[in-house]
Design an enzyme around this catalytic site. Structure first.
Site, PDB file in Angstrom:
ATOM      1  N   SER A  47     -34.934 -71.392 -71.480  1.00 42.43           N
ATOM      2  CA  SER A  47     -35.399 -70.686 -72.407  1.00 42.43           C
ATOM      3  C   SER A  47     -36.861 -69.979 -72.127  1.00 42.43           C
ATOM      4  CB  SER A  47     -35.536 -71.134 -73.715  1.00 42.43           C
ATOM      5  OG  SER A  47     -36.424 -72.476 -73.932  1.00 42.43           O
ATOM      6  N   LEU A  49     -40.245 -68.800 -71.392  1.00 39.60           N
ATOM      7  CA  LEU A  49     -40.989 -68.285 -69.986  1.00 39.60           C
ATOM      8  C   LEU A  49     -39.958 -68.639 -68.934  1.00 39.60           C
ATOM      9  CD1 LEU A  49     -43.223 -67.023 -68.383  1.00 39.60           C
ATOM     10  CD2 LEU A  49     -44.475 -69.090 -68.322  1.00 39.60           C
ATOM     11  N   SER A 178     -52.056 -73.590 -69.809  1.00 41.40           N
ATOM     12  CA  SER A 178     -52.594 -72.687 -71.193  1.00 41.40           C
ATOM     13  C   SER A 178     -54.041 -72.705 -71.388  1.00 41.40           C
ATOM     14  CB  SER A 178     -51.876 -73.906 -72.170  1.00 41.40           C
ATOM     15  OG  SER A 178     -52.736 -73.487 -73.564  1.00 41.40           O
ATOM     16  N   TYR A 191     -51.703 -82.117 -76.851  1.00 47.41           N
ATOM     17  CA  TYR A 191     -51.424 -80.983 -75.984  1.00 47.41           C
ATOM     18  C   TYR A 191     -52.561 -80.468 -74.944  1.00 47.41           C
ATOM     19  CZ  TYR A 191     -49.736 -76.191 -74.560  1.00 47.41           C
ATOM     20  OH  TYR A 191     -49.066 -75.000 -73.869  1.00 47.41           O
ATOM     21  N   LYS A 195     -52.845 -80.806 -70.988  1.00 44.92           N
ATOM     22  CA  LYS A 195     -53.008 -79.485 -70.090  1.00 44.92           C
ATOM     23  C   LYS A 195     -54.350 -79.609 -69.400  1.00 44.92           C
ATOM     24  CE  LYS A 195     -49.494 -77.317 -70.838  1.00 44.92           C
ATOM     25  NZ  LYS A 195     -48.418 -76.962 -69.682  1.00 44.92           N
ATOM     26  N   THR A 226     -42.727 -67.239 -77.770  1.00 40.47           N
ATOM     27  CA  THR A 226     -41.381 -68.099 -77.466  1.00 40.47           C
ATOM     28  C   THR A 226     -41.155 -69.260 -78.384  1.00 40.47           C
ATOM     29  OG1 THR A 226     -42.894 -69.639 -76.592  1.00 40.47           O
ATOM     30  CG2 THR A 226     -42.217 -68.149 -75.105  1.00 40.47           C
TER      31      THR A 226
END
Length: 311
Positions: A47, A49, A178, A191, A195, A226
């Protein structure tokens, strides 16, 4: 007279600058890496990207290995790509069931990937999970889950593939990070932390393998349209289940996928894909940290109202 002088100066200065720009563009295309017939392994390929990257690489004539947790979704994605691409698809994608949370299984999954074509030339570390929550409410299991998927799983695949790439004379590793890997924002702690770690690992890897023909690109998108926010995990482990307005108005995955391919073709080490505000936030964090911290305090106060309202 003044006006004429500036026009003359402009023509004198502009001509060589224009020539230099033209030479730079031509030189860039001379250095372009051809990806046709390369073997590309894409994680999180069912799904968003990942799926868009699969389509872009298939269009470019690559052998694509779709990796994901669900065999049914992998088959569905493969069928959709065949239908959409038709005769433009030179090679059928291969399917690889892989769960990034099951880190001990990943070296074996890489061996399975190698059985398809005997090599992997390009690894796209795309799979990931987002997070929404307040630090004081977030269970350690949630932090661990996000770090496992976004960091440990990705580096486990990379470490398993790296000796193969070195033995075959080279390769290309892409990490989908990101802008939150560049700077943190409130209520995204797990998150952003994952990253940041992701970015640091691949920056080190890039330097260590620079003289061994293994290239590394980090792509840091801003908001993308997304299902990432839909599937984000909350502080108690439940799904966020909401498409945030910023996500809904974000970049298309197709655009970002095109930039991923471009990064490989032109060996772009670090690519930030974002609107003006995230870029300003990044440079403010670097150049004016006190101003950045003040802005984030204000943002946290405003967002806390919404966070408590939705708990």
């Amino acid at each position: 007279m003044g006006k004429i002088s500036w026009e003359v100066i402009g023509s004198i200065v502009g001509a060589p600058i224009g020539l230099l720009c033209l030479l730079y563009i031509i030189w860039g295309y001379r250095k372009k890496t051809l990806v046709k017939d390369k073997v590309v392994l894409i994680t999180g390929a069912t799904s968003g990207l990942g799926k868009a990257c699969a389509k872009i690489f298939l269009q470019a004539g690559c052998h694509v290995i779709l990796a994901g947790r669900s065999v049914d979704k992998l088959k569905e994605t493969s069928d959709i790509l065949r239908t959409e691409l038709g005769k433009r698809q030179l090679h059928d994608p291969k399917l690889l069931v892989m769960d990034l949370e099951d880190v001990p299984s990943l070296p074996g999954k890489v061996k399975d990937a190698l059985r398809f074509h005997g090599r992997v030339d390009i690894l796209v570390n795309n799979a990931g999970i987002s997070y929404r929550g307040q630090i004081e409410d977030t269970a350690m299991e949630v932090d661990r889950k996000v770090m496992m998927v976004n960091y440990f799983g990705q580096i486990a695949i990379t470490k398993a593939l790296l000796p193969i790439m070195l033995s075959q004379g080279g390769g290309y590793i892409v990490g989908i990070s990101s802008v939150q890997g560049k700077f943190s924002i409130p209520y995204r702690s797990a998150y952003s932390a994952s990253k940041h770690a992701f970015q640091a690992f691949f920056d080190c890897l890039r330097a260590e393998v620079a003289d061994r023909n293994v290239k590394v690109s980090i792509i840091s998108p801003g908001y993308m349209h997304t299902n990432l926010s839909q599937n984000a995990v909350c502080s108690d482990g439940s799904k966020h289940g909401v498409t945030d307005p910023t996500t809904a108005s974000g970049m298309s995955p197709e655009y970002v996928a095109q930039r991923v391919l471009q990064a490989i073709e032109f060996n772009q080490a670090d690519v930030i894909l974002a609107t003006l505000m995230p870029k300003l936030a990044y440079y403010t964090r670097v150049l004016f940290p006190k101003t950045y911290f003040s802005l984030m305090r204000s943002r946290a106060r405003k967002q806390k109202i919404d966070y408590l309202k939705n708990k």
